[in-house]
Every structure is written in structure tokens, then in C-alpha cells.
Enzyme design. Structure first.
Site, PDB file in Angstrom:
ATOM      1  CD  GLU A  75     -32.236  40.707  48.522  1.00 45.84           C
ATOM      2  OE1 GLU A  75     -31.681  40.985  47.444  1.00 45.84           O
ATOM      3  OE2 GLU A  75     -33.468  40.610  48.648  1.00 45.84           O
ATOM      4  CG  ASN A 103     -31.029  45.715  41.769  1.00 50.61           C
ATOM      5  OD1 ASN A 103     -30.811  46.801  42.318  1.00 50.61           O
ATOM      6  ND2 ASN A 103     -31.995  45.568  40.885  1.00 50.61           N
ATOM      7  CB  CYS A 118     -35.538  36.233  44.949  1.00 50.55           C
ATOM      8  SG  CYS A 118     -33.778  35.856  44.842  1.00 50.55           S
TER       9      CYS A 118
HETATM   10  N1  THU Z   1     -33.855  41.705  42.977  1.00 47.40           N
HETATM   11  C1  THU Z   1     -33.065  41.869  44.088  1.00 47.40           C
HETATM   12  O1  THU Z   1     -32.069  42.605  44.051  1.00 47.40           O
HETATM   13  N2  THU Z   1     -33.404  41.205  45.216  1.00 47.40           N
HETATM   14  C2  THU Z   1     -34.471  40.372  45.337  1.00 47.40           C
HETATM   15  O2  THU Z   1     -34.622  39.717  46.353  1.00 47.40           O
HETATM   16  C3  THU Z   1     -35.435  40.274  44.245  1.00 47.40           C
HETATM   17  C4  THU Z   1     -35.024  40.853  42.950  1.00 47.40           C
HETATM   18  C5  THU Z   1     -33.487  42.412  41.746  1.00 47.40           C
HETATM   19  C6  THU Z   1     -33.009  41.522  40.634  1.00 47.40           C
HETATM   20  C7  THU Z   1     -33.322  42.351  39.416  1.00 47.40           C
HETATM   21  O3  THU Z   1     -32.253  43.231  39.173  1.00 47.40           O
HETATM   22  C8  THU Z   1     -34.539  43.174  39.829  1.00 47.40           C
HETATM   23  O4  THU Z   1     -34.614  43.099  41.234  1.00 47.40           O
HETATM   24  C9  THU Z   1     -35.842  42.707  39.236  1.00 47.40           C
HETATM   25  O5  THU Z   1     -36.040  41.369  39.437  1.00 47.40           O
END
Ligand code: THU
Length: 133
Positions: free
Chosen positions: A55, A42, A91
Site C-alpha cells: 500500500e 510489498n 496494516c
Molecule cells: N504487508 C503488506 O504489504 N501490507 C499490509 O498491509 C500488511 C503486510 C506485507 C509486509 C510483509 O512483507 C508481509 O506482508 C508480511 O507481513
């Protein structure tokens, strides 16, 4: 490649997470049917909306390099105290993004640092998804 091996790749990817705002570090490893692995983490932003999930980083890296045939993705996430979420699941936006390129039997693997993991399909995680058909 075993689910555990793909989770190990996701743990490697997590090392590069840029998450100074949430403190939540996510790693993803996307396996192509040809056996290549694309890593993603992320990447947050001070203006919030440009933030991208691990992802989608992995998916877009692969697509931008000409890959279109995918087998599985592994995802791991840990909070700002370094505690792994059991499990970190993709998500809704990432599920939708994956559905553009991945078949209903595409596998989504939830992992953590224990070696335990759960394997699901995209069809399970995104039922009744919008389709042009
Ligand atoms: N996040 C992801 O990288 N993948 C997901 O499927 C859910 C959330 C990240 C986004 C943000 O940087 C952090 O997790 C908190 O939401």
C-alpha cells in the site's frame, strides 16, 4: 472503475511482490480521482526493518509523481502456499500513511482471487485518528 476492476489491478501488482522471508505476497492498486492507477507490491529486506508494504509503495509512487487526490485502494494478499487471505487488510502503519493524503470517505477495498470484495472507508478503518485540528 469498479471495485472488482481495481482488485484485478492489485492482483497484477502482486506478481512483483518481493517476499522471500515471509512468503506473503501483497498487491495494491491506488486509484486517483483523475482515473490513474498506481500499483504497489510489498518489498522485503534481509534486515527486516526496511521492508515496505504494498500500500505504501503504491502511495509513495503516486505522491512522488505529483498525485494528491485519491479515490480508492484495493489490496490482495496470499500466503507462501499461494492461498489468498480472505481478506488481506492494510496494516496500521499503512492506514496512518493513507490518512495523511486521503479523505475520511476514501475507499479501501479488500479483495482476493474469487471476484468477491468488501468496500470500506478510511474513517471506518482508522477511527479517532490523530489530527492536527
Ligand atoms: N504487508 C503488506 O504489504 N501490507 C499490509 O498491509 C500488511 C503486510 C506485507 C509486509 C510483509 O512483507 C508481509 O506482508 C508480511 O507481513
Amino acid at each position: 472503475m469498479t471495485p472488482q476492476e481495481l482488485v484485478a489491478c492489485a492482483l497484477d501488482a502482486q506478481a512483483h511482490a518481493y517476499a522471500p522471508y515471509s512468503g506473503f505476497q501483497v498487491g495494491a492498486a491506488l486509484l486517483t480521482r483523475g482515473g490513474r492507477v498506481y500499483l504497489g507490491c510489498n518489498i522485503e529486506n534481509k534486515s527486516f526493518s526496511p521492508t515496505v508494504c504494498a500500500e505504501r509503495v503504491a502511495l509513495f509512487k503516486a505522491i512522488s509523481e505529483g498525485e494528491t487526490d485519491f479515490e480508492a485502494i484495493a489490496v490482495v494478499g496470499r500466503d507462501k502456499n499461494g492461498v489468498y487471505k480472505h481478506f488481506c487488510t492494510p496494516c496500521g502503519v499503512c492506514r496512518q500513511a493513507l490518512s495523511e493524503f486521503c479523505a475520511p470517505d476514501f475507499r479501501i477495498i479488500f479483495g482476493d482471487d474469487t471476484g468477491e470484495c468488501e468496500v470500506h472507508t478510511l474513517a471506518e478503518l482508522l477511527p479517532y485518528s490523530f489530527s492536527m485540528e
